[in-house]
Design an enzyme around this catalytic site. Structure first.
Site, PDB file in Angstrom:
ATOM      1  N   ASN A   8     120.417  16.510  13.198  1.00  0.00           N
ATOM      2  CA  ASN A   8     121.010  16.304  12.096  1.00  0.00           C
ATOM      3  C   ASN A   8     120.325  15.565  11.176  1.00  0.00           C
ATOM      4  O   ASN A   8     120.050  14.563  11.049  1.00  0.00           O
ATOM      5  CB  ASN A   8     122.347  15.488  12.159  1.00  0.00           C
ATOM      6  CG  ASN A   8     123.361  15.614  11.139  1.00  0.00           C
ATOM      7  OD1 ASN A   8     123.057  16.107   9.911  1.00  0.00           O
ATOM      8  ND2 ASN A   8     124.401  15.226  11.501  1.00  0.00           N
ATOM      9  N   LYS A  15     119.255  12.294  12.263  1.00  0.00           N
ATOM     10  CA  LYS A  15     120.021  11.585  13.489  1.00  0.00           C
ATOM     11  C   LYS A  15     119.539  12.539  14.705  1.00  0.00           C
ATOM     12  O   LYS A  15     119.506  13.886  14.359  1.00  0.00           O
ATOM     13  CB  LYS A  15     121.314  11.721  13.252  1.00  0.00           C
ATOM     14  CG  LYS A  15     121.851  10.544  12.362  1.00  0.00           C
ATOM     15  CD  LYS A  15     123.575  10.614  12.428  1.00  0.00           C
ATOM     16  CE  LYS A  15     123.921   9.966  11.036  1.00  0.00           C
ATOM     17  NZ  LYS A  15     125.199  10.411  10.711  1.00  0.00           N
ATOM     18  N   ARG A  93     122.099  20.907  13.045  1.00  0.00           N
ATOM     19  CA  ARG A  93     123.236  20.951  12.252  1.00  0.00           C
ATOM     20  C   ARG A  93     122.974  21.507  10.881  1.00  0.00           C
ATOM     21  O   ARG A  93     122.148  21.013  10.119  1.00  0.00           O
ATOM     22  CB  ARG A  93     124.030  19.679  12.235  1.00  0.00           C
ATOM     23  CG  ARG A  93     125.236  19.730  11.314  1.00  0.00           C
ATOM     24  CD  ARG A  93     125.755  18.219  11.225  1.00  0.00           C
ATOM     25  NE  ARG A  93     127.185  18.398  10.506  1.00  0.00           N
ATOM     26  CZ  ARG A  93     127.749  17.234   9.744  1.00  0.00           C
ATOM     27  NH1 ARG A  93     126.945  16.471   9.717  1.00  0.00           N
ATOM     28  NH2 ARG A  93     128.817  17.599   9.181  1.00  0.00           N
ATOM     29  N   HIS A 182     133.022  20.611   8.295  1.00  0.00           N
ATOM     30  CA  HIS A 182     133.410  19.976   9.582  1.00  0.00           C
ATOM     31  C   HIS A 182     134.064  21.011  10.570  1.00  0.00           C
ATOM     32  O   HIS A 182     135.036  20.755  11.537  1.00  0.00           O
ATOM     33  CB  HIS A 182     134.501  18.842   9.382  1.00  0.00           C
ATOM     34  CG  HIS A 182     134.245  17.631   8.580  1.00  0.00           C
ATOM     35  ND1 HIS A 182     135.151  17.166   7.561  1.00  0.00           N
ATOM     36  CD2 HIS A 182     132.958  16.869   8.526  1.00  0.00           C
ATOM     37  CE1 HIS A 182     134.569  16.036   7.081  1.00  0.00           C
ATOM     38  NE2 HIS A 182     133.224  15.983   7.726  1.00  0.00           N
ATOM     39  N   HIS A 210     140.069  15.318  10.546  1.00  0.00           N
ATOM     40  CA  HIS A 210     138.848  14.754  10.705  1.00  0.00           C
ATOM     41  C   HIS A 210     138.838  13.826   9.695  1.00  0.00           C
ATOM     42  O   HIS A 210     138.368  14.117   8.648  1.00  0.00           O
ATOM     43  CB  HIS A 210     137.857  16.085  10.699  1.00  0.00           C
ATOM     44  CG  HIS A 210     136.399  15.395  10.872  1.00  0.00           C
ATOM     45  ND1 HIS A 210     135.749  15.505  12.013  1.00  0.00           N
ATOM     46  CD2 HIS A 210     135.793  14.634  10.188  1.00  0.00           C
ATOM     47  CE1 HIS A 210     134.484  14.990  11.915  1.00  0.00           C
ATOM     48  NE2 HIS A 210     134.501  14.244  10.736  1.00  0.00           N
ATOM     49  N   GLY A 214     133.482  11.265   5.603  1.00  0.00           N
ATOM     50  CA  GLY A 214     133.942  12.475   4.916  1.00  0.00           C
ATOM     51  C   GLY A 214     135.113  12.781   5.650  1.00  0.00           C
ATOM     52  O   GLY A 214     135.309  12.392   6.935  1.00  0.00           O
ATOM     53  N   ARG A 243     134.108   9.711  -1.722  1.00  0.00           N
ATOM     54  CA  ARG A 243     134.459  11.192  -2.657  1.00  0.00           C
ATOM     55  C   ARG A 243     135.791  11.121  -2.926  1.00  0.00           C
ATOM     56  O   ARG A 243     136.842  10.697  -2.180  1.00  0.00           O
ATOM     57  CB  ARG A 243     134.152  12.378  -1.592  1.00  0.00           C
ATOM     58  CG  ARG A 243     132.777  12.466  -0.992  1.00  0.00           C
ATOM     59  CD  ARG A 243     132.521  14.046  -0.486  1.00  0.00           C
ATOM     60  NE  ARG A 243     131.220  13.725   0.444  1.00  0.00           N
ATOM     61  CZ  ARG A 243     131.324  14.104   1.655  1.00  0.00           C
ATOM     62  NH1 ARG A 243     132.442  15.006   2.014  1.00  0.00           N
ATOM     63  NH2 ARG A 243     130.288  14.003   2.605  1.00  0.00           N
ATOM     64  N   GLU A 386     130.642  16.260  17.779  1.00  0.00           N
ATOM     65  CA  GLU A 386     129.997  17.347  17.168  1.00  0.00           C
ATOM     66  C   GLU A 386     128.531  17.757  18.043  1.00  0.00           C
ATOM     67  O   GLU A 386     128.321  19.168  17.891  1.00  0.00           O
ATOM     68  CB  GLU A 386     129.836  17.178  15.805  1.00  0.00           C
ATOM     69  CG  GLU A 386     130.943  17.122  14.815  1.00  0.00           C
ATOM     70  CD  GLU A 386     131.141  16.602  13.703  1.00  0.00           C
ATOM     71  OE1 GLU A 386     131.166  15.296  13.559  1.00  0.00           O
ATOM     72  OE2 GLU A 386     131.197  17.502  12.633  1.00  0.00           O
TER      73      GLU A 386
HETATM   74  P1  ADP Z   1     130.738  10.072   9.330  1.00  0.00           P
HETATM   75  O1  ADP Z   1     131.662  11.040   8.609  1.00  0.00           O
HETATM   76  O2  ADP Z   1     129.707   9.384   8.632  1.00  0.00           O
HETATM   77  O3  ADP Z   1     130.199  11.037  10.553  1.00  0.00           O
HETATM   78  P2  ADP Z   1     132.499   8.742  11.176  1.00  0.00           P
HETATM   79  O4  ADP Z   1     133.354   9.809  12.087  1.00  0.00           O
HETATM   80  O5  ADP Z   1     131.588   8.181  12.366  1.00  0.00           O
HETATM   81  O6  ADP Z   1     131.517   9.088   9.873  1.00  0.00           O
HETATM   82  O7  ADP Z   1     133.412   7.634  10.487  1.00  0.00           O
HETATM   83  C1  ADP Z   1     132.929   6.358  10.221  1.00  0.00           C
HETATM   84  C2  ADP Z   1     134.042   5.662   9.395  1.00  0.00           C
HETATM   85  O8  ADP Z   1     134.971   5.387  10.320  1.00  0.00           O
HETATM   86  C3  ADP Z   1     133.473   4.382   9.012  1.00  0.00           C
HETATM   87  O9  ADP Z   1     133.222   4.258   7.592  1.00  0.00           O
HETATM   88  C4  ADP Z   1     134.677   3.586   9.217  1.00  0.00           C
HETATM   89  O10 ADP Z   1     135.473   3.566   7.727  1.00  0.00           O
HETATM   90  C5  ADP Z   1     135.616   4.249  10.326  1.00  0.00           C
HETATM   91  N1  ADP Z   1     135.702   3.453  11.354  1.00  0.00           N
HETATM   92  C6  ADP Z   1     134.853   3.262  12.376  1.00  0.00           C
HETATM   93  N2  ADP Z   1     135.190   2.520  13.363  1.00  0.00           N
HETATM   94  C7  ADP Z   1     136.492   1.865  12.861  1.00  0.00           C
HETATM   95  C8  ADP Z   1     137.278   1.036  13.522  1.00  0.00           C
HETATM   96  N3  ADP Z   1     137.173   0.445  14.742  1.00  0.00           N
HETATM   97  N4  ADP Z   1     138.568   1.020  12.649  1.00  0.00           N
HETATM   98  C9  ADP Z   1     138.745   1.601  11.599  1.00  0.00           C
HETATM   99  N5  ADP Z   1     137.861   2.460  11.075  1.00  0.00           N
HETATM  100  C10 ADP Z   1     136.770   2.862  11.652  1.00  0.00           C
END
Ligand code: ADP
Length: 407
Positions: A8, A15, A93, A182, A210, A214, A243, A386
């Protein structure tokens, strides 16, 4: 055991994960990592081995080629480099597949050129994805490379939700339509939900949420997408980490006319300085939660706007679906934030949603139900993966390419 390298690539990061495409959703990848701050003075490469061992190297990384080659060297030193394992495919991706790509594609020069042609639709994402593809193809030329598009699943949106109510001629000239993003995650989650309900995906009507940095919602009828909250770009729909989500498009004209802002400034404002962060100063929900506990008013307001937008989409999707079998939460916020889930579905018993507060509080990495067993609309938390979904799709395309004698 055969593996797929999943990449990615972002503008300043890559990543990667080496994944067993036949493995279980919760299996740790053989190795995963991140090359970060490419092009800056202080770059870093992080590699995590399956056993949990982490290797971090801080160095200047001039470009993607250097970063990926160095990451492969670190992996090779730990016997998990691309030539140490049976690597059957490299899955990339790719954010935007436009109207042309409804399926993953074996990458040949012509496909690379078509992804390049889509840059105007995704100027922030496709150029970086393409960099990753070019670099990885040059380093691993004998392995099939596959592009898996974030938009593909939503290619089948019906015209009434895919098309905007704007001038037809302009829309078709500039490829303006709802593409959705997504998609790999929404598809993966929706299939898992069908399994949990012990039904065929074709029999299930569902809403998938999701919620990561984002965030997007999707309405899926009989296994096919009916609507989704993101649009021509991933800026639309729900309020997100940074966003804005849906806003009155007139706001943009107002900013141009009254604030004298340029297009790129407005792009940055709405993509990077808005959403939860724009109101509270932070985009991580763990920090936001701490601030709410400390009675920070901006954090509270940001959270309320986020939940309000989420409930609007859930409500709209319940009506367009007519019958809803399941609502599912996934990604960083959706999988972890118990309060977001509870507040998103608070007080909806009259719509057949019987939320189970106790079940919602259980922490787990497994897919689980958080409605009562007799709830007409079931509510689930399903961890997304993913990378595994990309690995599975890539393995399938690579297999066909081998059968066709291309590799
Ligand atoms: P991305 O869209 O970057 O792939 P992710 O699906 O990994 O994001 O989600 C990242 C977000 O998830 C973080 O910015 C945070 O807001 C939230 N997050 C991660 N762990 C926790 C948690 N334990 N409790 C609440 N929110 C969380």
């Amino acid at each position: 055991m055969s593996y797929v390298l999943v990449l990615n690539s972002g503008s300043s990061s890559i990543k990667f994960q080496v994944v067993d495409p036949h493995g279980h959703t919760n299996d740790a990848p053989l190795v995963s990592g991140l090359v970060e701050q490419i092009g800056e003075h202080s770059g870093a490469i992080n590699v995590t081995l399956r056993g949990g061992e982490e290797i971090r190297e801080e160095l200047e990384i001039p470009d993607h080629t250097y970063g990926l080659e160095r990451a492969f060297e670190i992996m090779a030193a730990n016997k998990v480099g691309p030539t140490d394992v049976d690597l059957i495919a490299v899955g990339h991706r790719v954010v935007h597949g436009g109207i042309v790509f409804s399926e993953p594609q074996l990458i040949v020069d012509e496909i690379e050129a078509m992804i390049e042609d889509l840059i105007p639709l995704a100027p922030l994402h496709n150029p970086a994805n393409l960099d990753g593809i070019r670099v990885a193809r040059a380093i691993l030329p004998d392995i099939p490379h596959i592009a898996v598009f974030d938009t593909s699943f939503f290619h089948a949106l019906p015209p009434a939700s895919a098309l905007y109510a704007i001038n037809n001629e302009v829309a078709s000239k500039y490829d303006i339509r709802r593409y959705g993003f997504h998609g790999t995650s929404h598809e993966f989650i929706s299939q898992k939900v069908a399994q949990l309900l012990d039904k065929d995906p074709d029999e299930v009507n569902q809403i998938t949420l999701h919620l990561g940095n984002g965030a997007s919602a999707a309405a899926i009828r009989h296994g096919r997408p009916l609507d989704t909250s993101m649009g021509l770009t991933p800026l639309a729909g729900l309020a997100m980490g940074t966003r804005s989500g849906d806003i009155d498009p007139g706001i943009i004209f107002h900013l141009v006319r009254q604030a004298g802002m340029k297009v790129d400034e407005i792009d940055t404002l709405l993509n990077k300085q808005s959403g939860v962060k724009g109101i509270s100063g932070v985009n991580d929900f763990r920090v936001l939660r701490e601030m709410i506990r400390a009675e920070d008013q901006d954090a509270w307001l940001a959270y309320n706007i986020y939940i309000h937008q989420l409930r609007r989409f859930i409500g709209a999707y319940m009506i367009i679906l007519g019958r809803v079998d399941a609502i599912t939460f996934t990604a960083g916020v959706g999988e972890n934030d118990t309060e977001v889930r509870q507040d998103a579905l608070f007080n909806l018993e009259m719509y057949g949603i019987k939320f189970d507060k106790e079940a919602n509080l259980v922490r787990s990495k497994e897919a689980r139900m958080i409605s009562t067993p007799d709830s007409p609309v079931k509510v689930f938390v399903v961890p997304t993966n993913e990378e595994l979904a990309i690995a599975r799709k890539s393995a399938a395309v690579a297999e066909s390419a081998r059968e066709a004698g291309l590799y």
